[in-house]
Enzyme design. Sequence first.
Site, short mmCIF file in Angstrom:
data_model
loop_
_atom_site.label_atom_id
_atom_site.label_comp_id
_atom_site.label_asym_id
_atom_site.label_seq_id
_atom_site.Cartn_x
_atom_site.Cartn_y
_atom_site.Cartn_z
N CYS A 151 0.81 -1.22 0.00
CA CYS A 151 0.00 0.00 0.00
C CYS A 151 0.84 1.26 0.00
O CYS A 151 0.41 2.31 -0.49
CB CYS A 151 -0.95 0.00 1.20
N GLU A 159 -5.41 3.13 -6.91
CA GLU A 159 -4.43 2.14 -6.46
C GLU A 159 -4.55 0.88 -7.31
O GLU A 159 -5.62 0.26 -7.37
CB GLU A 159 -4.65 1.82 -4.99
#
Length: 488
Positions: free
Chosen positions: A293, A392
Amino acid sequence: MGILADRESRLLIDGELVAGSGGTFQTINPATEEVLGVAADASTDDMGRAIEAARRAFDETEWSTDTELRVRGIRQLQQAMRDRAEELRELAISEVGAPRMLTSMAQLEGPVEDLTFCADTAEGYQWTTDLGIAEPMGIKTRRTIAREAIGVVGAITPWNFPNQINLAKLGPALAAGNTVVLKPAPDTPWSAAILGELILEHTDIPAGVVNIVTSSDHGVGALLSKDPRVDMVSFTGSTNTGRAVMADGAPTLKKVFLELGGKSAFLVLDDADLAGACSMSAFTASMHAGQGCAITTRLVVPRARYDEAVEAAAATMAGLRPGDPNDSGTICGPVISERQRDRIQGYLDSATAEGGKFACGGGRPADRDKGFFIEPTVIAGLDNNAKVAREEIFGPVLTVIAHDGDDDAVRIANDSPYGLSGTVFSADEERAAGIAARLRVGTVNVNGGVWYSADMPFGGYKQSGLGREMGLAGFEEYLEIKAIATAV
């Protein structure tokens, strides 16, 4: 018997290893697509029993007040993991697709050693603070601040770094005196289930203090957010799921910790070693197939040297061919699943549809007909409004974006719904520090510095989450503060 030899795992509920009411589900080797074995498939009833066990262990035992027992239990778990390190390493490589080299770092050995910080913090923590005597409203009063465990913690974890994230929640939550129900991702159930076996066989942690519930049904984990017997939910995963966790916890106003997504920027200033910085950016974006992440997936470079930057990044990425995670030299292994590989391919297709070009990569490697592999990919020709620059991807994909000076670089970096991490490269340390101070992110790497450490807090701004994990701040996420006033 070895961890991989059993090929079946069980739930840990109230101090017993039990089968799941839903039967079992398969766990897959993402590098080969072979079935490794099965894990217990919990039902909502199993989760309810786990929550009840954790509630009872917190309310009716001395766990929350016996610091010595907690410290001993954490150190025993750590030693058990050290003793089984090679088996745990093979599990991480096979189940997670983690490159072997990363298991000596954040995929295994690092998180195990981080348990020392949790135990040491609990052992030396100032649980009460005496503020002395004062006379508020004319009444002579001794004031004390006590810090104590929140209660039952529901921990929901993802598949990308399961050892690190499972232990980053279990360690401080237990050290602070809480009981825990851990619900891991369906893609990596064994990495969590083995903790239950080790806790049961090698520690003095009482029954019900730790419960581990594996399930193929995400709805089973959602019960942790909804159940009033759970006092706190600690979740790591996607921002969309984090919103659902927060909404589910709202009716009971339980504390919610969220460590969510990122779209972090790697800023190269005009005085930096461009080739070196771009090469590092490409290497970082390819590590563990980009499944992190906090990985910097936007490379923001001076416009005047844009082509040179793209070439440098592509040269590095093209050399990082997707490989067998068992090989010691592999940097980029497989992504976790076919579903995730197809999702990444969808983003790559969107890049070309928006006018972007691939400087390297762009799809599945031609030399691999098995495994969930994606080529490390550099995308050029797009700005910060492109889909691949906004969302993302969670794959080995790096988008190169041009900036027109320091202010513009900062603007681009901060022009994101996320705020998890960032990197700044400059020959001028003071200049780099000034840029770092302007980034709206939770962690910043300046000229190659490393922020990942047991004593450093990790978390993000904006839609990257709420709260901090690791460090003293992460430990204190699991505590309540009580003010006590005694008339004297």
